[in-house]
Design a protein around this motif. Structure first.
Motif, short mmCIF file in Angstrom:
data_model
loop_
_atom_site.label_atom_id
_atom_site.label_comp_id
_atom_site.label_asym_id
_atom_site.label_seq_id
_atom_site.Cartn_x
_atom_site.Cartn_y
_atom_site.Cartn_z
N PHE A 181 0.79 -1.23 0.00
CA PHE A 181 0.00 0.00 0.00
C PHE A 181 0.82 1.29 0.00
O PHE A 181 0.26 2.37 -0.19
CB PHE A 181 -0.97 0.02 1.20
N ILE A 182 2.13 1.23 0.18
CA ILE A 182 2.95 2.44 0.06
C ILE A 182 3.65 2.43 -1.29
O ILE A 182 3.31 3.15 -2.20
CB ILE A 182 3.96 2.57 1.21
N ASN A 183 4.66 1.59 -1.42
CA ASN A 183 5.32 1.38 -2.72
C ASN A 183 6.11 0.09 -2.66
O ASN A 183 6.10 -0.61 -1.65
CB ASN A 183 6.20 2.58 -3.12
N LYS A 184 6.80 -0.23 -3.74
CA LYS A 184 7.50 -1.51 -3.85
C LYS A 184 8.98 -1.41 -3.48
O LYS A 184 9.72 -2.37 -3.64
CB LYS A 184 7.39 -2.04 -5.29
N LEU A 185 9.40 -0.25 -2.93
CA LEU A 185 10.83 0.01 -2.76
C LEU A 185 11.39 -0.37 -1.39
O LEU A 185 12.59 -0.39 -1.20
CB LEU A 185 11.11 1.49 -3.04
N GLY A 186 10.52 -0.63 -0.40
CA GLY A 186 11.00 -1.01 0.92
C GLY A 186 11.75 0.13 1.60
O GLY A 186 11.42 1.30 1.45
N GLY A 187 12.78 -0.22 2.38
CA GLY A 187 13.64 0.78 2.99
C GLY A 187 13.11 1.44 4.23
O GLY A 187 13.66 2.44 4.71
N ASN A 188 12.01 0.92 4.81
CA ASN A 188 11.43 1.53 6.00
C ASN A 188 12.10 1.07 7.29
O ASN A 188 12.59 -0.06 7.38
CB ASN A 188 9.94 1.20 6.08
N LYS A 189 12.09 1.95 8.28
CA LYS A 189 12.62 1.64 9.62
C LYS A 189 11.63 2.14 10.65
O LYS A 189 11.17 3.29 10.57
CB LYS A 189 13.99 2.31 9.82
N LEU A 190 11.28 1.29 11.60
CA LEU A 190 10.32 1.66 12.64
C LEU A 190 10.97 2.61 13.65
O LEU A 190 12.01 2.30 14.21
CB LEU A 190 9.81 0.41 13.36
N ILE A 191 10.34 3.79 13.86
CA ILE A 191 10.87 4.78 14.80
C ILE A 191 10.08 4.77 16.11
O ILE A 191 10.65 4.67 17.19
CB ILE A 191 10.84 6.19 14.19
N SER A 192 8.74 4.91 16.02
CA SER A 192 7.92 4.95 17.24
C SER A 192 6.47 4.69 16.88
O SER A 192 6.09 4.68 15.71
CB SER A 192 8.06 6.30 17.95
N PHE A 193 5.64 4.51 17.91
CA PHE A 193 4.21 4.35 17.72
C PHE A 193 3.49 4.81 18.97
O PHE A 193 4.08 4.89 20.06
CB PHE A 193 3.85 2.89 17.39
N ILE A 194 2.22 5.16 18.84
CA ILE A 194 1.45 5.65 19.98
C ILE A 194 -0.03 5.41 19.76
O ILE A 194 -0.50 5.32 18.61
CB ILE A 194 1.71 7.16 20.22
N SER A 195 -0.77 5.32 20.85
CA SER A 195 -2.23 5.22 20.83
C SER A 195 -2.80 6.40 21.59
O SER A 195 -2.34 6.71 22.70
CB SER A 195 -2.71 3.91 21.47
N ASP A 196 -3.78 7.08 21.02
CA ASP A 196 -4.47 8.16 21.73
C ASP A 196 -5.93 8.17 21.30
O ASP A 196 -6.40 7.25 20.62
CB ASP A 196 -3.79 9.51 21.48
#
Length: 296
Positions: A181-196
């Motif tokens: 759903f973003i693109n086919k190039l990958g390269g992502n790194k998880l930085i942070s997440f939150i629930s509010d």
């Protein structure tokens, strides 16, 4: 009552803290497809077999297919060309003629002549399947054996063999792939997440290629860099994402000024005015997994 409320709050907090989010990178170099030849169900496996010139999505493939009724593997070799597949079976001389085919296709111009080059080697079977990157149709084409030309297709909207998968493992036993759903190039790194109260957010940093064609525009560039904020409902159903570039060959974004807060939880990027865009700033709030954009 107060003790009960305190216990419920404590359990709720513990649950939220225990929710785990992970990002796992998996590079595929082999795919299994289902399809039909002349109405008969078939299974096919294809593997990446080396790049031809300088375009990642123009490469050699090898593998096999079988009719589901018999499950006898029939070898294939050929070329993956920008979503199209040119596949050949050379019978008892499969290995020998596969090597000859490789030697005769050495650049992007010769890729366009794959079929005529392969036919000179007199293949027993020819399977040509055409698709595109729009993800709107099946891969369809023809299967040729002797003088017979029969219809063939694969039940897929994506014939890519080489895939950069970034799997996000989410609470509630959910998993998504940014490839889808973003693109086919990958390269992502998880930085942070939150629930509010507005739902759930995931902050990613990414570095990816500008162009899979290294011979084309931005092919030799350092690539695209930036952040993405992914938005989810309270029960972790994906809603949308936003992207913020800090470097880009395609968009001509360079030399951006960055500042960090003392605790390094806030990053600010300042972009100067250009001929097409006004000056602006965006701030990355790592703790709250959010990005705000404003005029400079």
């Amino acid at each position: 009552m107060k003790k009960t409320l305190s216990l419920l709050f404590s359990l709720s907090l513990t649950f939220l803290l225990c929710q785990k989010i992970e990002l796992k990178k998996v590079i595929d170099s082999s795919q299994i497809f289902k399809g039909k030849i002349a109405g008969n169900p078939v299974t096919m496996q294809l593997s990446y077999d080396g790049i031809i010139d300088c375009h990642q999505y123009q490469h050699f493939v090898k593998g096999w297919y079988y009719y589901d009724k018999y499950k006898k593997k029939i070898p294939l070799t050929g070329v993956y060309d920008l979503a199209n597949l040119h596949l050949y079976n050379f019978g008892s001389q499969q290995d020998k003629k596969s090597k000859i085919l490789h030697k005769n296709i050495t650049n992007l111009q010769l890729v366009a002549k794959t079929d005529s080059i392969a036919k000179k080697l007199k293949p027993n079977e020819i399977l040509i399947l055409e698709s595109d990157y729009s993800d709107k149709k099946e891969a369809a084409g023809n299967f040729q054996i002797g003088n017979k030309i029969l219809p063939a297709k694969l039940f897929t909207k994506d014939t890519r063999i080489y895939r950069y998968n970034n799997y996000l493992f989410l609470p509630n036993n959910k998993k998504i792939n940014t490839y889808d759903f973003i693109n086919k190039l990958g390269g992502n790194k998880l930085i942070s997440f939150i629930s509010d109260k507005s739902g759930n957010r995931v902050l990613l940093y990414f570095e990816e290629l500008s162009n899979f064609n290294f011979c084309g525009m931005c092919g030799a560039g350092d690539g695209e860099k930036g952040y993405r904020v992914l938005y989810f409902t309270n029960d972790w159903n994906f809603k949308k994402y936003e992207e913020f570039l800090i470097e880009s060959c395609i968009e001509n974004i360079y030399d951006i000024k960055q500042t960090k807060s003392k605790n390094r939880k806030m990053l600010t990027y300042k972009f100067n005015k250009t001929e097409s865009t006004p000056a602006y700033t965006f701030t990355v709030d790592i703790k709250n997994a959010s990005i705000t954009k404003s005029k400079k």
